[in-house]
Design a protein around this motif. Structure first.
Motif, PDB file in Angstrom:
ATOM      1  N   VAL A   1       0.876  -1.336  -0.006  1.00 42.53           N
ATOM      2  CA  VAL A   1       0.094  -0.058   0.093  1.00 42.53           C
ATOM      3  C   VAL A   1       0.977   1.246   0.081  1.00 42.53           C
ATOM      4  O   VAL A   1       0.535   2.124  -0.757  1.00 42.53           O
ATOM      5  N   VAL A   2       1.910   1.194   0.942  1.00 39.01           N
ATOM      6  CA  VAL A   2       2.737   2.504   0.894  1.00 39.01           C
ATOM      7  C   VAL A   2       3.557   2.582  -0.507  1.00 39.01           C
ATOM      8  O   VAL A   2       3.525   3.539  -1.084  1.00 39.01           O
ATOM      9  N   GLY A   3       4.016   1.649  -1.258  1.00 36.54           N
ATOM     10  CA  GLY A   3       4.396   1.467  -2.533  1.00 36.54           C
ATOM     11  C   GLY A   3       3.181   2.252  -3.438  1.00 36.54           C
ATOM     12  O   GLY A   3       3.995   2.814  -4.426  1.00 36.54           O
ATOM     13  N   ILE A   4       2.474   1.720  -3.632  1.00 39.35           N
ATOM     14  CA  ILE A   4       1.309   2.037  -4.414  1.00 39.35           C
ATOM     15  C   ILE A   4       0.962   3.476  -4.135  1.00 39.35           C
ATOM     16  O   ILE A   4       0.973   4.235  -5.350  1.00 39.35           O
ATOM     17  N   LEU A   5       0.815   3.904  -3.052  1.00 42.44           N
ATOM     18  CA  LEU A   5       0.653   5.449  -2.717  1.00 42.44           C
ATOM     19  C   LEU A   5       1.902   6.308  -3.097  1.00 42.44           C
ATOM     20  O   LEU A   5       1.456   7.423  -3.714  1.00 42.44           O
ATOM     21  N   ARG A   6       3.112   5.902  -2.823  1.00 44.95           N
ATOM     22  CA  ARG A   6       4.214   6.599  -3.006  1.00 44.95           C
ATOM     23  C   ARG A   6       4.379   6.693  -4.586  1.00 44.95           C
ATOM     24  O   ARG A   6       4.655   7.882  -5.199  1.00 44.95           O
ATOM     25  N   PHE A   7       3.967   5.723  -5.262  1.00 51.29           N
ATOM     26  CA  PHE A   7       4.280   5.512  -6.861  1.00 51.29           C
ATOM     27  C   PHE A   7       3.197   6.754  -7.408  1.00 51.29           C
ATOM     28  O   PHE A   7       3.576   7.351  -8.351  1.00 51.29           O
ATOM     29  N   ARG A   8       2.085   6.580  -7.016  1.00 49.53           N
ATOM     30  CA  ARG A   8       1.100   7.578  -7.407  1.00 49.53           C
ATOM     31  C   ARG A   8       1.430   9.045  -7.160  1.00 49.53           C
ATOM     32  O   ARG A   8       1.109   9.859  -7.923  1.00 49.53           O
ATOM     33  N   LYS A   9       2.004   9.176  -5.890  1.00 47.13           N
ATOM     34  CA  LYS A   9       2.330  10.521  -5.667  1.00 47.13           C
ATOM     35  C   LYS A   9       3.512  10.890  -6.598  1.00 47.13           C
ATOM     36  O   LYS A   9       3.609  12.158  -6.996  1.00 47.13           O
ATOM     37  N   GLU A  10       4.450  10.092  -6.910  1.00 46.33           N
ATOM     38  CA  GLU A  10       5.645  10.547  -7.674  1.00 46.33           C
ATOM     39  C   GLU A  10       4.948  10.841  -9.276  1.00 46.33           C
ATOM     40  O   GLU A  10       5.490  11.637  -9.661  1.00 46.33           O
ATOM     41  N   ALA A  11       4.118  10.015  -9.721  1.00 44.10           N
ATOM     42  CA  ALA A  11       3.474  10.030 -10.798  1.00 44.10           C
ATOM     43  C   ALA A  11       2.516  11.246 -11.019  1.00 44.10           C
ATOM     44  O   ALA A  11       2.981  12.013 -12.160  1.00 44.10           O
ATOM     45  N   ALA A  12       2.106  11.748  -9.897  1.00 42.27           N
ATOM     46  CA  ALA A  12       1.312  13.090  -9.941  1.00 42.27           C
ATOM     47  C   ALA A  12       2.199  14.318  -9.982  1.00 42.27           C
ATOM     48  O   ALA A  12       2.222  15.123 -10.671  1.00 42.27           O
ATOM     49  N   GLU A  13       3.491  14.085  -9.275  1.00 41.30           N
ATOM     50  CA  GLU A  13       4.599  15.251  -9.172  1.00 41.30           C
ATOM     51  C   GLU A  13       5.005  15.324 -10.649  1.00 41.30           C
ATOM     52  O   GLU A  13       5.229  16.613 -11.052  1.00 41.30           O
ATOM     53  N   GLN A  14       5.357  14.293 -11.452  1.00 38.58           N
ATOM     54  CA  GLN A  14       5.926  14.487 -12.764  1.00 38.58           C
ATOM     55  C   GLN A  14       4.995  14.797 -13.870  1.00 38.58           C
ATOM     56  O   GLN A  14       5.355  15.719 -14.613  1.00 38.58           O
ATOM     57  N   ASP A  15       3.644  14.582 -13.517  1.00 41.52           N
ATOM     58  CA  ASP A  15       2.839  14.991 -14.443  1.00 41.52           C
ATOM     59  C   ASP A  15       2.324  16.603 -14.173  1.00 41.52           C
ATOM     60  O   ASP A  15       2.529  17.277 -15.149  1.00 41.52           O
ATOM     61  N   ALA A  16       2.537  17.130 -12.937  1.00 40.29           N
ATOM     62  CA  ALA A  16       2.447  18.589 -12.718  1.00 40.29           C
ATOM     63  C   ALA A  16       3.818  18.985 -13.163  1.00 40.29           C
ATOM     64  O   ALA A  16       3.607  20.229 -13.711  1.00 40.29           O
TER      65      ALA A  16
END
Length: 138
Positions: free
Chosen positions: A120-135
């Motif tokens: 779960v931590v890995g999933i959330l962290r990956f989503r956060k990093e992907a959102a930051e890259q998209d921004a």
């Protein structure tokens, strides 16, 4: 290896045998390049080995949970996609927890819970990093 010993001592023959198979699986995958055709053929053969070994060490219908979970994990590991693996762990570890509860393998339940939290931590962290890259790319 501790899980193997726990399963053996608690009479969880299917869990014991399948964990030994999975140790071999992990060694094989360690030396293979993930995501390749050869790796997928190996995954199919290892998944069949998990099912056959599970059938051989059958402890009743509850054994289906660990057999199916480890066969799924065997295939997903061959894909070389960490995010897919993390998501699959949510299902497969839950199945293994039910098996562990049925034989009283409480330490193994704790181990699977740690794997779920980690996923779960890995999933959330990956989503956060992907959102930051998209921004950043926008």
């Amino acid at each position: 290896m501790a899980n193997c010993l726990a399963y053996f001592c608690l009479g969880g023959g299917t869990g014991f045998v399948l964990n030994i198979v999975c140790i071999g699986r992990n060694l094989i995958y360690y030396f293979q390049e993930s995501g390749t055709r050869t790796n997928r053929i190996t995954a199919l053969l290892l998944s069949l080995a998990v099912v056959a070994t599970g059938a051989f060490s059958w402890n009743g219908p509850i054994s289906l949970l660990i057999i199916i979970a480890l066969a799924i994990n065997t295939f997903i590991l061959s894909l070389g996609k960490p995010q897919v693996l993390r998501k699959s762990i949510l299902l497969t570890c839950s199945m293994i927890i039910i098996y562990n509860a049925s034989i009283g393998a409480y330490g193994s339940i704790l181990n699977e819970c740690v794997a779920i939290v980690s996923s779960v931590v890995g999933i959330l962290r990956f989503r956060k990093e992907a959102a930051e890259q998209d921004a950043e790319n926008a």
